[in-house]
Design an enzyme around this catalytic site. Sequence first.
Site, PDB file in Angstrom:
ATOM      1  N   LYS A 236       0.807  -1.230   0.000  1.00 13.93           N
ATOM      2  CA  LYS A 236       0.000   0.000   0.000  1.00 13.93           C
ATOM      3  C   LYS A 236       0.841   1.281   0.000  1.00 13.93           C
ATOM      4  O   LYS A 236       0.379   2.337  -0.435  1.00 13.93           O
ATOM      5  CB  LYS A 236      -0.934   0.009   1.203  1.00 13.93           C
ATOM      6  CG  LYS A 236      -2.111  -0.956   1.111  1.00 13.93           C
ATOM      7  CD  LYS A 236      -3.173  -0.439   0.166  1.00 13.93           C
ATOM      8  CE  LYS A 236      -4.460  -1.238   0.277  1.00 13.93           C
ATOM      9  NZ  LYS A 236      -5.542  -0.676  -0.564  1.00 13.93           N
TER      10      LYS A 236
ATOM     11  N   SER B 129       0.447  -9.683  -0.734  1.00 10.09           N
ATOM     12  CA  SER B 129       0.204  -8.246  -0.598  1.00 10.09           C
ATOM     13  C   SER B 129       0.616  -7.650   0.733  1.00 10.09           C
ATOM     14  O   SER B 129       0.860  -6.442   0.822  1.00 10.09           O
ATOM     15  CB  SER B 129      -1.271  -7.933  -0.862  1.00 10.09           C
ATOM     16  OG  SER B 129      -2.100  -8.693  -0.003  1.00 10.09           O
TER      17      SER B 129
END
Length: 403
Positions: A51, A300
């Site tokens: 992110k 992720s």
Amino acid sequence: MLTLDKFEEASKIVTEVTHETKLVYSDYFSEKSGNMVYLKPENMQLTGAYKLRGAYYKISTLTDEERSKGLITASAGNHAQGVAYAASKYGVKATIVMPTTTPLIKVNRTKSYGADVVLYGDVYDEACEYAYKLADEHGYTFIHPFDDLAVATGQGTIAMEVFKELPLVEYILVPIGGGGLATGVSTLAKLLNPKIKVIGVEPSGAASLKESFAKGEVSTLSSVNTIADGTAVKTPGTKIFPYLQKNIDEIITVDDDELIVAFLDMVENHKMIVENSGLLTVAALNHLGFKDKRVVSILSGGNMDVITMSSVVQQGLIFRDRIFTVSVLLPDKPGMLAKVAQVIADNQGNVIKLEHNQFVTTNRSAAVELRITLEAFGPDHKEQILNALDEGGYKPKIVRTSL
């Protein structure tokens, strides 16, 4: 629009704050899936997730005036840390609204980067609505976690790195929550190689994009229920939806139980901590309808609190028949427990817990119940122990394990 020029620009900018996460070839998952599997370990980023890429690039595109107003976002944790860290690098204030269910490790780390944290709502969507309200009240600049083309461009830099290391990649598996990562990765991947296939992976308890694809428009789930908290999103992004429709070739959904087993596999075979949302692409390897292809699974993130980690490990051991509980009925006589224990010891079983219930019948001399929680090497060893107990006349019965 998401253009190759913008992706190239973003790829240079994000190197100011990101680590180089080299692909890891997995012998274990390759053999298990019948493909050549490479892991993209974004769990190794400074903030523990990809992110940071989108947040930093987005903030870089803002004007000085927009940054000076202060930034605000809503996030289940990883985007929160990305915005908080990026804001600190630019020396601007950041307010983060997080669901009340966010793991403590994500809350504390977000605060550690200097952001103000507000806990609100049970899921991301409720937190996001409140963040928009605060943005209107205080004039903050909102940084959307996924429904923003600049954010998606930053996330897509992952694909640029994948192609540099593995130019002949044939399939990329990408986790999907709101769809920002999938948008960036799939769009850039198709720009670089139109023949590549990009598969999105959602938790079955929060498959909002699959629902939206089926209806041909952005749709909202009535509720979400998954241990993959980072992808527990009821509504995918509207701005990015056309890109997802165009560039995602398939969506696979996986159950929570599969994520639990995947966590155990990752820890034992790669010694890496990957959060449940980050394991979606690993669990999806069991659902692929092809063999002998070069596959990249994007991990992720790795922000998981210790309590959740402990619970997942325990459940994974149970699912893999490494821990099980057996019930046997014994006469209430001295020495019976020792005899049962000897049978288990002779077959290399390891006793974890014993429960002795004298009140299972009204005739205690006829039978008392002994529940034994055991550690085994796997399904075959479990069956060996059960057969030995049966041959000893103890008539073992498998019951639910409670650790």
